[in-house]
Design an enzyme around this catalytic site. Structure first.
Site, PDB file in Angstrom:
ATOM      1  N   ASN A 149     -28.590 -29.994   2.470  1.00  0.00           N
ATOM      2  CA  ASN A 149     -27.160 -29.706   2.352  1.00  0.00           C
ATOM      3  C   ASN A 149     -26.458 -29.852   3.695  1.00  0.00           C
ATOM      4  OD1 ASN A 149     -28.435 -27.459   0.131  1.00  0.00           O
ATOM      5  ND2 ASN A 149     -26.909 -28.900  -0.568  1.00  0.00           N
TER       6      ASN A 149
ATOM      7  N   SER B  36     -23.808 -23.045 -11.491  1.00  0.00           N
ATOM      8  CA  SER B  36     -23.405 -23.922 -10.384  1.00  0.00           C
ATOM      9  C   SER B  36     -22.333 -24.886 -10.853  1.00  0.00           C
ATOM     10  CB  SER B  36     -24.640 -24.719  -9.946  1.00  0.00           C
ATOM     11  OG  SER B  36     -24.276 -25.760  -9.080  1.00  0.00           O
TER      12      SER B  36
ATOM     13  N   LEU C  33     -40.727 -14.672  -2.845  1.00  0.00           N
ATOM     14  CA  LEU C  33     -40.679 -15.208  -1.476  1.00  0.00           C
ATOM     15  C   LEU C  33     -41.049 -16.695  -1.425  1.00  0.00           C
ATOM     16  CD1 LEU C  33     -42.206 -12.189   0.547  1.00  0.00           C
ATOM     17  CD2 LEU C  33     -39.820 -12.608  -0.088  1.00  0.00           C
ATOM     18  N   SER C  34     -40.845 -17.402  -2.536  1.00  0.00           N
ATOM     19  CA  SER C  34     -41.136 -18.843  -2.528  1.00  0.00           C
ATOM     20  C   SER C  34     -40.151 -19.595  -1.638  1.00  0.00           C
ATOM     21  CB  SER C  34     -41.106 -19.412  -3.951  1.00  0.00           C
ATOM     22  OG  SER C  34     -39.848 -19.152  -4.556  1.00  0.00           O
ATOM     23  N   ASN C  35     -38.963 -19.016  -1.427  1.00  0.00           N
ATOM     24  CA  ASN C  35     -37.991 -19.682  -0.541  1.00  0.00           C
ATOM     25  C   ASN C  35     -37.272 -18.655   0.334  1.00  0.00           C
ATOM     26  OD1 ASN C  35     -36.761 -22.040   0.436  1.00  0.00           O
ATOM     27  ND2 ASN C  35     -34.954 -21.699  -0.825  1.00  0.00           N
TER      28      ASN C  35
ATOM     29  N   LYS D 196     -29.513 -25.392 -15.241  1.00  0.00           N
ATOM     30  CA  LYS D 196     -28.402 -24.416 -15.236  1.00  0.00           C
ATOM     31  C   LYS D 196     -27.630 -24.486 -16.555  1.00  0.00           C
ATOM     32  CE  LYS D 196     -29.102 -22.577 -11.235  1.00  0.00           C
ATOM     33  NZ  LYS D 196     -29.527 -21.182 -11.128  1.00  0.00           N
TER      34      LYS D 196
ATOM     35  N   ARG E  84     -15.593 -31.423  -0.772  1.00  0.00           N
ATOM     36  CA  ARG E  84     -16.195 -30.328  -1.534  1.00  0.00           C
ATOM     37  C   ARG E  84     -15.408 -29.042  -1.299  1.00  0.00           C
ATOM     38  NH1 ARG E  84     -18.327 -34.208  -2.948  1.00  0.00           N
ATOM     39  NH2 ARG E  84     -20.537 -34.696  -3.260  1.00  0.00           N
TER      40      ARG E  84
ATOM     41  N   PRO F 265     -27.336 -41.450  -3.351  1.00  0.00           N
ATOM     42  CA  PRO F 265     -27.283 -41.649  -4.807  1.00  0.00           C
ATOM     43  C   PRO F 265     -26.988 -40.337  -5.531  1.00  0.00           C
ATOM     44  CG  PRO F 265     -29.258 -42.665  -3.874  1.00  0.00           C
ATOM     45  CD  PRO F 265     -28.616 -41.885  -2.769  1.00  0.00           C
TER      46      PRO F 265
ATOM     47  N   TYR G 228     -32.139 -30.230 -11.923  1.00  0.00           N
ATOM     48  CA  TYR G 228     -31.712 -28.894 -11.475  1.00  0.00           C
ATOM     49  C   TYR G 228     -30.456 -28.457 -12.241  1.00  0.00           C
ATOM     50  CZ  TYR G 228     -29.084 -25.505  -8.778  1.00  0.00           C
ATOM     51  OH  TYR G 228     -28.332 -24.424  -8.426  1.00  0.00           O
TER      52      TYR G 228
ATOM     53  N   LYS H 261     -33.670 -24.612  -6.351  1.00  0.00           N
ATOM     54  CA  LYS H 261     -32.301 -25.149  -6.276  1.00  0.00           C
ATOM     55  C   LYS H 261     -32.178 -26.508  -5.576  1.00  0.00           C
ATOM     56  CE  LYS H 261     -31.169 -23.010  -1.872  1.00  0.00           C
ATOM     57  NZ  LYS H 261     -30.171 -22.438  -1.004  1.00  0.00           N
TER      58      LYS H 261
HETATM   59  P1  NAD Z   1     -32.451 -19.260  -2.383  1.00  0.00           P
HETATM   60  O1  NAD Z   1     -33.567 -20.230  -2.625  1.00  0.00           O
HETATM   61  O2  NAD Z   1     -32.108 -18.909  -1.011  1.00  0.00           O
HETATM   62  O3  NAD Z   1     -32.737 -17.909  -3.196  1.00  0.00           O
HETATM   63  C1  NAD Z   1     -33.465 -17.883  -4.393  1.00  0.00           C
HETATM   64  C2  NAD Z   1     -34.497 -16.779  -4.248  1.00  0.00           C
HETATM   65  O4  NAD Z   1     -35.231 -16.685  -5.464  1.00  0.00           O
HETATM   66  C3  NAD Z   1     -35.527 -17.044  -3.144  1.00  0.00           C
HETATM   67  O5  NAD Z   1     -35.644 -15.896  -2.324  1.00  0.00           O
HETATM   68  C4  NAD Z   1     -36.824 -17.335  -3.881  1.00  0.00           C
HETATM   69  O6  NAD Z   1     -37.939 -16.887  -3.157  1.00  0.00           O
HETATM   70  C5  NAD Z   1     -36.616 -16.570  -5.166  1.00  0.00           C
HETATM   71  N1  NAD Z   1     -37.308 -17.090  -6.352  1.00  0.00           N
HETATM   72  C6  NAD Z   1     -37.319 -18.327  -6.869  1.00  0.00           C
HETATM   73  N2  NAD Z   1     -38.029 -18.369  -8.001  1.00  0.00           N
HETATM   74  C7  NAD Z   1     -38.483 -17.112  -8.231  1.00  0.00           C
HETATM   75  C8  NAD Z   1     -39.258 -16.505  -9.231  1.00  0.00           C
HETATM   76  N3  NAD Z   1     -39.743 -17.200 -10.268  1.00  0.00           N
HETATM   77  N4  NAD Z   1     -39.535 -15.188  -9.140  1.00  0.00           N
HETATM   78  C9  NAD Z   1     -39.064 -14.452  -8.087  1.00  0.00           C
HETATM   79  N5  NAD Z   1     -38.332 -14.977  -7.113  1.00  0.00           N
HETATM   80  C10 NAD Z   1     -38.028 -16.286  -7.172  1.00  0.00           C
HETATM   81  O7  NAD Z   1     -31.176 -19.837  -3.171  1.00  0.00           O
HETATM   82  P2  NAD Z   1     -29.659 -19.374  -3.092  1.00  0.00           P
HETATM   83  O8  NAD Z   1     -28.906 -20.431  -2.386  1.00  0.00           O
HETATM   84  O9  NAD Z   1     -29.570 -17.980  -2.665  1.00  0.00           O
HETATM   85  O10 NAD Z   1     -29.284 -19.512  -4.635  1.00  0.00           O
HETATM   86  C11 NAD Z   1     -29.304 -18.390  -5.485  1.00  0.00           C
HETATM   87  C12 NAD Z   1     -28.943 -18.844  -6.882  1.00  0.00           C
HETATM   88  O11 NAD Z   1     -27.666 -19.478  -6.852  1.00  0.00           O
HETATM   89  C13 NAD Z   1     -29.889 -19.873  -7.490  1.00  0.00           C
HETATM   90  O12 NAD Z   1     -30.012 -19.601  -8.866  1.00  0.00           O
HETATM   91  C14 NAD Z   1     -29.185 -21.176  -7.270  1.00  0.00           C
HETATM   92  O13 NAD Z   1     -29.561 -22.142  -8.227  1.00  0.00           O
HETATM   93  C15 NAD Z   1     -27.741 -20.766  -7.439  1.00  0.00           C
HETATM   94  N6  NAD Z   1     -26.794 -21.641  -6.733  1.00  0.00           N
HETATM   95  C16 NAD Z   1     -26.937 -21.888  -5.401  1.00  0.00           C
HETATM   96  C17 NAD Z   1     -26.036 -22.735  -4.757  1.00  0.00           C
HETATM   97  C18 NAD Z   1     -26.208 -23.075  -3.302  1.00  0.00           C
HETATM   98  O14 NAD Z   1     -25.695 -24.105  -2.866  1.00  0.00           O
HETATM   99  N7  NAD Z   1     -26.886 -22.272  -2.502  1.00  0.00           N
HETATM  100  C19 NAD Z   1     -24.973 -23.294  -5.465  1.00  0.00           C
HETATM  101  C20 NAD Z   1     -24.849 -23.003  -6.814  1.00  0.00           C
HETATM  102  C21 NAD Z   1     -25.757 -22.166  -7.448  1.00  0.00           C
HETATM  103  C1  WQD Z   2     -21.811 -31.927   0.604  1.00  0.00           C
HETATM  104  C2  WQD Z   2     -21.174 -33.202   1.135  1.00  0.00           C
HETATM  105  C3  WQD Z   2     -22.575 -35.124   0.914  1.00  0.00           C
HETATM  106  C4  WQD Z   2     -25.673 -33.758   3.682  1.00  0.00           C
HETATM  107  C5  WQD Z   2     -25.291 -29.444  -3.660  1.00  0.00           C
HETATM  108  C6  WQD Z   2     -25.883 -29.415  -5.029  1.00  0.00           C
HETATM  109  C7  WQD Z   2     -25.136 -28.468  -5.904  1.00  0.00           C
HETATM  110  C8  WQD Z   2     -25.005 -27.076  -5.266  1.00  0.00           C
HETATM  111  C9  WQD Z   2     -24.524 -27.152  -3.857  1.00  0.00           C
HETATM  112  C10 WQD Z   2     -26.722 -25.642  -6.130  1.00  0.00           C
HETATM  113  C11 WQD Z   2     -21.411 -34.407   0.231  1.00  0.00           C
HETATM  114  C12 WQD Z   2     -22.342 -34.810   2.364  1.00  0.00           C
HETATM  115  C13 WQD Z   2     -24.533 -33.846   2.903  1.00  0.00           C
HETATM  116  C14 WQD Z   2     -25.835 -34.660   4.771  1.00  0.00           C
HETATM  117  C15 WQD Z   2     -23.694 -35.633   4.238  1.00  0.00           C
HETATM  118  N1  WQD Z   2     -26.259 -26.400  -5.217  1.00  0.00           N
HETATM  119  N2  WQD Z   2     -23.563 -34.767   3.180  1.00  0.00           N
HETATM  120  N3  WQD Z   2     -24.831 -35.554   5.021  1.00  0.00           N
HETATM  121  O1  WQD Z   2     -24.120 -32.292  -2.929  1.00  0.00           O
HETATM  122  O2  WQD Z   2     -21.903 -31.038  -2.986  1.00  0.00           O
HETATM  123  O3  WQD Z   2     -23.951 -29.905  -3.737  1.00  0.00           O
HETATM  124  O4  WQD Z   2     -25.303 -28.106  -3.122  1.00  0.00           O
HETATM  125  O5  WQD Z   2     -26.284 -25.432  -7.223  1.00  0.00           O
HETATM  126  O6  WQD Z   2     -25.832 -28.414  -7.099  1.00  0.00           O
HETATM  127  O7  WQD Z   2     -25.835 -30.730  -5.580  1.00  0.00           O
HETATM  128  O8  WQD Z   2     -23.661 -30.342  -1.336  1.00  0.00           O
HETATM  129  O9  WQD Z   2     -24.062 -29.907   1.037  1.00  0.00           O
HETATM  130  O10 WQD Z   2     -25.550 -31.566  -0.159  1.00  0.00           O
HETATM  131  O11 WQD Z   2     -23.183 -32.166   0.316  1.00  0.00           O
HETATM  132  O12 WQD Z   2     -22.840 -36.494   4.489  1.00  0.00           O
HETATM  133  O13 WQD Z   2     -26.849 -34.643   5.468  1.00  0.00           O
HETATM  134  O14 WQD Z   2     -21.791 -33.523   2.384  1.00  0.00           O
HETATM  135  O15 WQD Z   2     -22.593 -36.514   0.687  1.00  0.00           O
HETATM  136  O16 WQD Z   2     -20.262 -35.192   0.297  1.00  0.00           O
HETATM  137  P1  WQD Z   2     -23.379 -31.015  -2.774  1.00  0.00           P
HETATM  138  P2  WQD Z   2     -24.198 -30.954   0.013  1.00  0.00           P
END
Ligand code: NAD
Ligand code: WQD
Length: 339
Positions: free
Chosen positions: A198, A124, A33-35, A152, A230, A292, A148, A84
Site C-alpha cells: 500500500n 471494504s 498474531l498472523s499479522n 468481503k 483515493r 494491474p 480478497y 487483507k
Molecule cells: P491487520 O492485518 O493489521 O489486522 C488483522 C488482524 O487479524 C491481525 O492482527 C491478524 O493477526 C489477525 N487475524 C487474521 N486472521 C485471524 C484469525 N483467523 N484469527 C485470529 N486473528 C486473525 O489488518 P487491518 O488493516 O487492521 O484490517 C482490519 C480489517 O479491516 C480486516 O478485516 C481488513 O480486511 C479490513 N480492511 C482493511 C483495510 C486496510 O486498508 N487496512 C481497508 C478495508 C478493510
Molecule cells: C493507493 C494508490 C496505487 C503503492 C487497497 C486495497 C483495498 C483496501 C485498501 C483493504 C493507488 C498507488 C500504491 C505504490 C503507488 N484494503 N500506489 N505505488 O489499491 O486503493 O486499496 O488498500 O480492504 O482493498 O485494494 O490502496 O495504497 O495500494 O494504493 O503508486 O507502491 O497508490 O496505484 O493509486 P488501494 P493502495
C-alpha cells in the site's frame, strides 16, 4: 459493556481498542498474531491506562471461541480478523476464502449460541470494484475484482442471510476506504511485514531510507495529475466510527451498511508532496506502468454515516502524513527492524 475485538492486535483493531477503552468499554481481544505482534496489547494499555483481556488464538477455532464466550460475558463483537493483501489473495485464493469466511462463520455460530447478536463487521470499499460514478454511495452496485474483495462481499451476503433468518441480529457493515496514519502517541500504527503493497507504508519506508524510491503506478489516469486518486482516512477517525457503530448496534436490530471515508480524493502525487512538506523529508519516486487491477479514482459519499451514526472524519491529509511519519520514526528509535 464488554466488546470482543477479533484481530484487535492489528492496525485498525488496535486503534479501535484504544477508542473503546477510552469510551468506557471493557475489551476482550482474540488474535492469532498472523499479522501483528503481542506487544501491541501492552501499548494499548500504556496509551489508555486501562486493562484488557487478550486471547492468542484463531477465530476459526470453534472450541477456543466457545471457551471465550462461555468465560466472558460479551455484549457485542467487532470482527476485524481477516487476511487483507489483495495481491496474495490472487495467488493464494483458498487461503483467503478459508480464513476470512471460516472465521466469520465460526464467530457467528458461537455468537448465536450465546445469544450475542450485536456485530460490527470490517468490510471494504473494494466491494464496489470499479464504480461507474463518484462519489460512491452505499447503494451502488457491488462487484469486487479480486478474491480478497470477493471474500468481503460473500461475508456481507452471509450476514444479510443471517439477519433474514433471525431478525433479532443487529449488524453494522462498515466499508472502509483507505486507512492511513497512526495514533498520536506514535506507539501503534501500521507495521506491515516485508515490502509494503500500500502507498502510505511504502512512502514511510522511502522516508526512512529503507527503500530507495517509490514506484508510482501510472501517471496517465484521467485525474488531476494523472496519478490514482483515493479517499485516505485517518485510522483514529476510522476507529471512532466503530464506537458510533457499536452504539448503534447496541440500540437497534437490523443490518445496515456505511461508507467510512472522508469524501475527499487525493492523488498519489498530492500524498507524496504533502508527506514531504509536512515532515520535511525527500520522497524519491519513479513513474512506472499502471498496477494491474487499479482503478483511476475512488472516494466515498460518507453522508449516510453522518445521518445515521452522527460520525464524520475530522482529520486531514496533513495529519495523516504527519502521524504516519511520527509512528515510523518513534519505532525506529526504539529498535524497529524491517521484518
Ligand atoms: P491487520 O492485518 O493489521 O489486522 C488483522 C488482524 O487479524 C491481525 O492482527 C491478524 O493477526 C489477525 N487475524 C487474521 N486472521 C485471524 C484469525 N483467523 N484469527 C485470529 N486473528 C486473525 O489488518 P487491518 O488493516 O487492521 O484490517 C482490519 C480489517 O479491516 C480486516 O478485516 C481488513 O480486511 C479490513 N480492511 C482493511 C483495510 C486496510 O486498508 N487496512 C481497508 C478495508 C478493510
Ligand atoms: C493507493 C494508490 C496505487 C503503492 C487497497 C486495497 C483495498 C483496501 C485498501 C483493504 C493507488 C498507488 C500504491 C505504490 C503507488 N484494503 N500506489 N505505488 O489499491 O486503493 O486499496 O488498500 O480492504 O482493498 O485494494 O490502496 O495504497 O495500494 O494504493 O503508486 O507502491 O497508490 O496505484 O493509486 P488501494 P493502495
Amino acid at each position: 459493556m464488554k466488546v470482543l475485538v477479533t484481530g484487535g492486535c492489528g492496525y485498525i483493531g488496535s486503534h479501535t481498542c484504544v477508542e473503546l477503552l477510552e469510551n468506557g468499554y471493557e475489551v476482550v481481544v482474540v488474535d492469532n498474531l498472523s499479522n501483528s505482534k503481542k506487544d501491541v496489547v501492552d501499548k494499548i494499555k500504556k496509551i489508555t491506562k486501562h486493562d484488557l483481556t487478550f486471547y492468542q488464538g484463531d477465530v476459526c477455532n470453534l472450541t477456543l471461541m466457545d471457551q471465550i464466550f462461555a468465560k466472558e460475558k460479551i455484549d457485542a463483537v467487532i470482527h476485524f480478523a481477516a487476511y487483507k493483501a489483495v495481491g496474495e489473495s490472487v495467488t493464494n485464493p483458498l487461503k483467503y476464502y478459508q480464513n476470512n469466511l471460516d472465521s466469520t462463520i465460526v464467530l457467528c455460530e458461537v455468537m448465536s449460541k450465546y445469544n450475542v447478536k450485536k456485530l460490527v463487521f470490517s468490510s471494504s470499499a473494494t466491494v464496489y470494484g470499479n464504480p461507474k460514478k463518484l462519489p460512491i454511495k452505499e447503494s451502488f452496485a457491488l462487484s469486487p475484482t479480486n478474491p480478497y474483495g470477493k471474500t468481503k462481499l460473500m461475508i456481507e451476503n452471509i450476514l444479510k442471510d443471517l439477519y433474514i433468518s433471525d431478525n433479532t441480529w443487529s449488524i453494522a457493515v462498515l466499508r472502509y476506504f483507505n486507512p492511513v496514519g497512526a495514533h498520536e502517541s506514535g506507539l501503534i500504527g501500521e507495521d506491515p511485514n516485508g515490502i509494503p503493497n500500500n502507498l502510505m507504508p511504502y512512502i514511510m519506508k522511502v522516508a526512512t531510507n529503507e527503500l530507495p524510491y517509490l514506484n508510482i503506478f501510472g501517471d496517465d489516469y484521467d485525474t488531476i495529475d494523472g496519478t490514482g486518486v483515493r479517499d485516505y482516512i485517518h485510522v483514529v477517525d476510522l476507529s471512532k466510527g466503530h464506537i458510533k457503530a457499536i452504539e448503534k448496534v447496541l440500540q437497534d436490530t437490523g443490518i445496515d451498511y456505511y461508507n467510512l471515508g472522508t469524501g475527499c480524493g487525493y492523488s498519489v502525487l498530492e500524498i507524496v508532496n504533502t508527506f514531504a512538506k509536512v515532515n520535511n523529508v525527500k520522497i524519491n519516486y519513479k513513474i512506472v506502468s499502471r498496477r494491474p487491477g487499479d482503478i483511476a479514482c475512488c472516494y466515498a459519499d460518507p453522508s449516510y454515516a453522518y445521518e445515521k451514526l452522527k460520525w464524520r472524519a475530522t482529520k486531514g491529509i496533513e495529519d495523516m502524513c504527519r502521524d504516519s511519519y511520527s509512528f515510523v520514526m518513534k519505532n525506529k528509535e526504539h529498535g524497529y527492524k524491517n521484518k
